[in-house]
Every structure is written in structure tokens, then in C-alpha cells.
Design a protein around this motif. Structure first.
Motif, PDB file in Angstrom:
ATOM      1  N   SER A  44      39.883 -50.176  28.872  1.00  0.00           N
ATOM      2  CA  SER A  44      38.532 -50.432  28.401  1.00  0.00           C
ATOM      3  C   SER A  44      37.867 -51.428  29.345  1.00  0.00           C
ATOM      4  O   SER A  44      38.508 -52.346  29.838  1.00  0.00           O
ATOM      5  CB  SER A  44      38.560 -50.982  26.973  1.00  0.00           C
ATOM      6  N   LYS A  45      36.593 -51.226  29.580  1.00  0.00           N
ATOM      7  CA  LYS A  45      35.842 -52.064  30.514  1.00  0.00           C
ATOM      8  C   LYS A  45      35.118 -53.172  29.763  1.00  0.00           C
ATOM      9  O   LYS A  45      34.339 -52.905  28.838  1.00  0.00           O
ATOM     10  CB  LYS A  45      34.818 -51.200  31.258  1.00  0.00           C
ATOM     11  N   ARG A  46      35.410 -54.411  30.119  1.00  0.00           N
ATOM     12  CA  ARG A  46      34.685 -55.531  29.535  1.00  0.00           C
ATOM     13  C   ARG A  46      33.326 -55.639  30.197  1.00  0.00           C
ATOM     14  O   ARG A  46      33.206 -55.534  31.414  1.00  0.00           O
ATOM     15  CB  ARG A  46      35.471 -56.823  29.719  1.00  0.00           C
ATOM     16  N   SER A  47      32.301 -55.860  29.394  1.00  0.00           N
ATOM     17  CA  SER A  47      30.948 -55.920  29.938  1.00  0.00           C
ATOM     18  C   SER A  47      30.086 -56.835  29.087  1.00  0.00           C
ATOM     19  O   SER A  47      30.514 -57.329  28.035  1.00  0.00           O
ATOM     20  CB  SER A  47      30.329 -54.508  29.944  1.00  0.00           C
ATOM     21  N   ASP A  48      28.849 -57.039  29.524  1.00  0.00           N
ATOM     22  CA  ASP A  48      27.901 -57.848  28.763  1.00  0.00           C
ATOM     23  C   ASP A  48      27.539 -57.188  27.440  1.00  0.00           C
ATOM     24  O   ASP A  48      26.993 -57.842  26.545  1.00  0.00           O
ATOM     25  CB  ASP A  48      26.628 -58.077  29.586  1.00  0.00           C
ATOM     26  N   GLY A  50      29.825 -55.745  25.543  1.00  0.00           N
ATOM     27  CA  GLY A  50      31.075 -55.622  24.799  1.00  0.00           C
ATOM     28  C   GLY A  50      32.055 -54.742  25.537  1.00  0.00           C
ATOM     29  O   GLY A  50      31.841 -54.366  26.698  1.00  0.00           O
ATOM     30  N   SER A  51      33.137 -54.380  24.872  1.00  0.00           N
ATOM     31  CA  SER A  51      34.166 -53.550  25.487  1.00  0.00           C
ATOM     32  C   SER A  51      33.777 -52.080  25.393  1.00  0.00           C
ATOM     33  O   SER A  51      33.353 -51.600  24.337  1.00  0.00           O
ATOM     34  CB  SER A  51      35.502 -53.780  24.777  1.00  0.00           C
ATOM     35  N   LEU A  52      33.919 -51.360  26.505  1.00  0.00           N
ATOM     36  CA  LEU A  52      33.474 -49.963  26.579  1.00  0.00           C
ATOM     37  C   LEU A  52      34.612 -49.052  27.014  1.00  0.00           C
ATOM     38  O   LEU A  52      35.374 -49.385  27.918  1.00  0.00           O
ATOM     39  CB  LEU A  52      32.328 -49.834  27.587  1.00  0.00           C
ATOM     40  N   ASP A  53      34.712 -47.889  26.374  1.00  0.00           N
ATOM     41  CA  ASP A  53      35.667 -46.865  26.793  1.00  0.00           C
ATOM     42  C   ASP A  53      34.986 -45.972  27.817  1.00  0.00           C
ATOM     43  O   ASP A  53      34.279 -45.026  27.465  1.00  0.00           O
ATOM     44  CB  ASP A  53      36.114 -46.016  25.593  1.00  0.00           C
ATOM     45  N   LEU A  54      35.201 -46.275  29.099  1.00  0.00           N
ATOM     46  CA  LEU A  54      34.559 -45.480  30.149  1.00  0.00           C
ATOM     47  C   LEU A  54      35.432 -44.309  30.596  1.00  0.00           C
ATOM     48  O   LEU A  54      34.944 -43.361  31.188  1.00  0.00           O
ATOM     49  CB  LEU A  54      34.223 -46.354  31.357  1.00  0.00           C
ATOM     50  N   GLY A  55      36.735 -44.405  30.324  1.00  0.00           N
ATOM     51  CA  GLY A  55      37.650 -43.337  30.716  1.00  0.00           C
ATOM     52  C   GLY A  55      37.905 -42.389  29.562  1.00  0.00           C
ATOM     53  O   GLY A  55      36.983 -41.731  29.071  1.00  0.00           O
ATOM     54  N   ARG A 216      28.586 -42.156  21.186  1.00  0.00           N
ATOM     55  CA  ARG A 216      28.037 -43.421  20.698  1.00  0.00           C
ATOM     56  C   ARG A 216      29.210 -44.366  20.487  1.00  0.00           C
ATOM     57  O   ARG A 216      30.026 -44.169  19.583  1.00  0.00           O
ATOM     58  CB  ARG A 216      27.280 -43.182  19.399  1.00  0.00           C
ATOM     59  N   ASN A 217      29.292 -45.384  21.317  1.00  0.00           N
ATOM     60  CA  ASN A 217      30.475 -46.238  21.326  1.00  0.00           C
ATOM     61  C   ASN A 217      30.718 -46.915  19.971  1.00  0.00           C
ATOM     62  O   ASN A 217      31.857 -47.021  19.507  1.00  0.00           O
ATOM     63  CB  ASN A 217      30.334 -47.299  22.415  1.00  0.00           C
ATOM     64  N   ARG A 218      29.654 -47.333  19.290  1.00  0.00           N
ATOM     65  CA  ARG A 218      29.810 -48.072  18.041  1.00  0.00           C
ATOM     66  C   ARG A 218      30.289 -47.184  16.892  1.00  0.00           C
ATOM     67  O   ARG A 218      30.652 -47.691  15.827  1.00  0.00           O
ATOM     68  CB  ARG A 218      28.506 -48.763  17.661  1.00  0.00           C
ATOM     69  N   SER A 219      30.290 -45.857  17.070  1.00  0.00           N
ATOM     70  CA  SER A 219      30.765 -44.964  16.012  1.00  0.00           C
ATOM     71  C   SER A 219      32.292 -44.962  15.937  1.00  0.00           C
ATOM     72  O   SER A 219      32.867 -44.468  14.967  1.00  0.00           O
ATOM     73  CB  SER A 219      30.260 -43.533  16.246  1.00  0.00           C
TER      74      SER A 219
END
Length: 328
Positions: A44-48, A50-55, A216-219
Motif C-alpha cells: 500500500s502506498k502512503r500518501s497525503d 492516506g494509505s492507497l492500494d495502487l497495486g 472507490r478506496n473508502r468502500s
């Protein structure tokens, strides 16, 4: 127990699957990874925002052994089911998706799985291994700074096929197999909006020139953040054609495609991020499970040995560990 530890190069699902099996069988292991943390495409990629699943966006479990393991992960709090409101888009037309597969995600991030598998096993991060060679009895690894690591009794290479091929020179037949695997790239983009977009869509399979998938990441369970963040994956063909496009241009193109597809007003994003996965998935499935030269003590595993899926990576790591233990 082996006289020297077993080296495992790569801390994605395949490498950690093998490492955990060997460790639980009483073998000493040491892992290496060029990144700052575990996960590979599960990271997961840490970002401004929050944490994102880019892969990897989610995974399924069809094999009985993997399904049982996923249930154990769930009991440990590493994963949970994701039940998004799914759509599909074809020729610019959105419609509900009939796909009812059971989907799993790491919680609170995909990286939770690989962190859990790694546990307290010894690992060296930020260390890119560039050479693997065998002396009279033991293996030595050389990293990009020229430093040597070893000795090791066996080596498991758990990297994408092109990178594995470069480290398999000690076993030409295995190197040739790995070199024959074509890997497809994927551009991934994250867009964060200050005001939630007015749509019920939470995931969408897309069939057009540029986009392949949106989520939608928050889902997903355990995700939060001030922004309504979306992850877009480009198609392999589009990614291949635009491999060297600047991140800014990729964001602009995929943002435009997303705005055309989604069934609501899309303002300018507050946050953007792009990441290029050069070896996102194998172009086709294979049935090798894992590669092995038991005489040398050299093994290779990864999703490219099977289906290209998370499950395939886990099963490949299991097989590499099984073959190694058989030959101790």
C-alpha cells in the motif's frame, strides 16, 4: 536444519508464502527486498490522502488450501471481505455487474497481509540483489552496492519473471523459462476529491481504450481519510503505449477518461498520484507452479508461474518451499 540459512529474494506474497512455510518447518530463512517494506504489488502506498492500494485491488480464493489460509488471515484480522457496488462499462455505458465473486482485501491496507506473514523473520530491506552465485557448497548474494551476503544453503527467487531471469544465470534452463515470460505493465492513478462524488459506484470493470478498472478506496473495509479517493488502473495496451509518458500527463489522461465514464460531476481533484507497475501481471497463465534445480538448491516462484493472481503467487511460494524441503 540446514547448515546455513535459506535466502529468499522478494517479499511479495510468493516469497513470504515460501518463507513462512520454511520457517514453520524449522528452517532458518533470511529475506531481501529492494523496497523499503514488504508487499511487492500487494504493498500500500502512503500518501497525503492516506494509505492507497495502487497495486492489487482485491483477491479471490478458489483453491481449497488458499481459501483455508485466507480464513486464518481473517481470524487474525489481516483481511476482510469487500462487497462493493459493482458496475461494468462497455462502449461508454454503465450497467450493474452480475459478478458475485467473494472478494478479499487486506485490512486496514493490503500491506497488512505481507506484514503479518513476515512477522519476526529476518529481512534486509532497501537491498537490491544483482547477482547470485554458488561456491563449492554455499550461495552468495551480491547487492547493487557491491556488498556480499551469505553464505546460504539454498536460494529462492520470488521476483517478476524478467528480474528473476537475470538472477537465475547459475541455472540456464530455469533462466530461459523465466526469460520467456511476457509481463504486462499497468499505470495506476489515484484521485482524491474534497467532496464525495455523487455516485453509488464503488468498483467498475471497464472496457475501453484507456481504463481497465476503477475503485472507490473508502468502500474497502478499514480505509478512511478526509478525501474521497479513487484508484484507476489503465489497460495493459494503453500502459504499454504510454510507458514513458510523464506522470502528470498520465494523470491528466486517465482523469479525463474517468470523468467521461462516471455518472456524476467530477471536479478537479485535490490530490493526485501516479505509479507505473512495469511488471504488473503475466501476459498469459502458465502451469509451472514453481521452478527448481534441486541439485543446485536454486528455486524461483511467483504469480507468473501460474495464474498471475494473488492466489497463484501464494500457491507458487508453497510449491517452492515444498520442493526445497523434499530435497534437504
Amino acid at each position: 536444519m540446514s547448515k546455513a540459512p535459506i535466502a529468499i529474494i522478494g517479499t511479495g506474497i510468493a516469497g513470504l508464502s515460501a518463507a513462512r512455510t520454511l520457517h514453520d518447518a524449522g528452517q532458518a530463512v533470511h529475506l531481501f527486498d529492494k523496497s523499503r517494506g514488504s508487499g511487492g504489488r500487494m504493498a500500500s502506498k502512503r500518501s497525503d490522502a492516506g494509505s492507497l492500494d495502487l497495486g492489487a485491488q482485491y483477491f479471490t480464493a478458489r483453491d481449497r488450501r488458499f481459501a483455508e489460509t485466507v480464513r486464518q488471515w481473517q481470524a487474525g484480522g489481516w483481511v476482510d471481505q469487500w462487497t462493493p457496488t459493482l458496475f461494468q462499462s462497455r462502449d461508454g455505458q454503465l450497467s450493474p455487474s452480475a459478478d458475485e465473486q467473494l472478494r478479499w482485501v487486506g485490512t486496514p491496507t493490503m500491506s497488512a497481509i505481507t506484514r503479518g506473514l513476515l512477522g519476526e523473520m529476518p529481512v534486509t530491506f532497501s537491498c537490491r540483489i544483482t547477482e547470485v552465485f554458488r561456491g563449492e557448497q554455499y550461495w552468495t548474494l551480491v547487492d547493487a552496492t557491491g556488498a556480499s551476503h551469505g553464505p546460504f544453503s539454498h536460494v529462492i527467487i520470488a521476483l517478476p519473471a524478467p528480474q528473476a531471469a537475470a538472477l537465475l544465470s547459475g541455472a540456464p534452463k530455469l533462466a530461459a523459462v523465466a526469460a520467456s515470460v511476457a509481463m504486462e505493465p499497468t499505470w495506476a492513478v489515484a484521485l482524491g476529491f474534497a467532496t464525495p462524488l455523487g455516485t453509488t459506484l464503488e468498483g467498475c470493470f471497464v472496457q475501453d481504450d484507456a481504463l481497465d478498472w476503477i475503485a472507490r478506496n473508502r468502500s474497502k473495509p478499514g480505509r478512511d481519510g478526509a478525501l474521497d479517493t479513487w484508484v484507476l488502473h489503465a489497460t495493459s495496451s494503453w500502459s504499454r503505449q504510454h510507458l514513458d509518458l510523464s506522470k502528470e500527463a498520465v494523470i491528466e489522461r486517465l482523469h479525463g477518461a474517468f470523468a467521461e465514464l462516471i455518472d456524476c460531476v467530477v471536479p478537479a481533484p485535490e490530490f493526485t498520484l501516479a505509479h507505473r507497475w512495469l511488471y504488473a501481471r503475466p501476459a498469459q497463465a502458465h502451469e509451472w507452479t514453481a521452478l527448481a534445480d534441486a541439485g543446485l538448491g536454486l528455486y524461483a516462484c511467483g504469480d507468473w508461474c501460474l495464474s498471475g493472481r494473488v492466489e497463484g503467487a501464494w500457491l507458487s511460494g508453497q510449491e517452492a518451499a515444498r520442493r526445497l524441503l523434499e530435497n534437504l
